[in-house]
Scaffold this motif. Sequence first.
Motif, PDB file in Angstrom:
ATOM      1  N   UNK A  10       6.106  -6.231 -10.974  1.00 27.92           N
ATOM      2  CA  UNK A  10       6.568  -5.623  -9.729  1.00 27.92           C
ATOM      3  C   UNK A  10       6.125  -6.412  -8.492  1.00 27.92           C
ATOM      4  N   UNK A  11       5.548  -7.610  -8.710  1.00 26.47           N
ATOM      5  CA  UNK A  11       5.145  -8.502  -7.616  1.00 26.47           C
ATOM      6  C   UNK A  11       4.172  -7.835  -6.658  1.00 26.47           C
ATOM      7  N   UNK A  12       3.286  -6.996  -7.187  1.00 23.93           N
ATOM      8  CA  UNK A  12       2.252  -6.360  -6.382  1.00 23.93           C
ATOM      9  C   UNK A  12       1.029  -7.277  -6.383  1.00 23.93           C
ATOM     10  N   UNK A  13       0.596  -7.745  -5.212  1.00 26.21           N
ATOM     11  CA  UNK A  13      -0.413  -8.810  -5.164  1.00 26.21           C
ATOM     12  C   UNK A  13      -1.800  -8.360  -5.585  1.00 26.21           C
ATOM     13  N   UNK A  14      -2.557  -9.306  -6.132  1.00 27.51           N
ATOM     14  CA  UNK A  14      -3.971  -9.106  -6.425  1.00 27.51           C
ATOM     15  C   UNK A  14      -4.792  -9.736  -5.302  1.00 27.51           C
ATOM     16  N   UNK A  15      -5.828  -9.048  -4.844  1.00 27.09           N
ATOM     17  CA  UNK A  15      -6.664  -9.558  -3.757  1.00 27.09           C
ATOM     18  C   UNK A  15      -8.088  -9.770  -4.238  1.00 27.09           C
ATOM     19  N   UNK A  16      -8.881 -10.429  -3.379  1.00 23.27           N
ATOM     20  CA  UNK A  16     -10.296 -10.637  -3.687  1.00 23.27           C
ATOM     21  C   UNK A  16     -11.005  -9.299  -3.839  1.00 23.27           C
ATOM     22  N   UNK A  17     -10.662  -8.345  -2.969  1.00 26.54           N
ATOM     23  CA  UNK A  17     -11.264  -7.020  -3.068  1.00 26.54           C
ATOM     24  C   UNK A  17     -10.889  -6.341  -4.381  1.00 26.54           C
TER      25      UNK A  17
END
Length: 298
Positions: A259-266
């Motif tokens: 679903x192209x939901x981004x992963x972040x450092x947090x």
Amino acid sequence: MRAKVPTALLAACAGIALYSIMDAVMKGLSLGIGAYAALFWRLVAGVAIMTPLFAFTRPRMPAPRVLRIHAIRSVVIAVMAIAFFWGIVRVPLAEAIALTFIAPLIALVLAAIFLKEQIGARSILGSLLGLAGVGIILAGQLGAPHRPDSALGMIAVLTSAVFYAVNLVIARHQAQQAGPIEIAFFQNWIILAIFCVPAPWLLTMPAPGQWWLVLLAASLAIVSLLLLSWAYARAEAQVLLTVEYTAFVWAAIMGWLFFHEPLTVLTVGGTLLIVAGCLMAARSKPGIAEPEVEPALS
């Protein structure tokens, strides 16, 4: 023969992983045909899989009190499921899973009240550490763009989390009264019966290319249920509850991949705290539960 706690933990981890993958499949179906129709047809496929499997075991009719447990848990799961899948259409998958992490903390309290389990210090600290990880992840999501109805989606997911907490406690008691195949059989049939009530008004058909997704979702849900039922029959709820936090890892991967939901450092940092909480609870050395034997019917 009693199963060791690490074996039950591995079974629970595998069950959570498969269920998280199923969540991603169901989100795709729900976006296409709606949450109710996606759940209805998954249940139809589940019944088609479980009925011959259950018959093959040459079962006897469970005692009335066991049937009541099956019925009560099925009603709880029906509400939990429709609220959750309606919510994840409107909320990113990883964020939705993060919101549901209030459930194990609620369930720890419920397990102490209703199952008379002793809640160890490591289990409490592990849960709090996991929740801290969830808080970090949610903090990272505050600035992300959302759908206009995302607030309603979050409310739906939180409602699902409350019912999920009740479900977790019932699952522990149910797993001591019935085998995994019996649980899966009755659960699919009872929930499908509930979902048949609004079918004349709400039901839609999947597109021809979506039927394999329906079958995949049903298969993943059944195998996950069998694994979790087996695990809850062999280890205390307080040990297995923090394993629920690993669902976020899978949700983040599935959300990013499909679903192209981004992963972040947090997100990564919060996930590390969640895993640390699970490991802390796993080292709490609780007692092992023996499944109770249901007396034969006369």
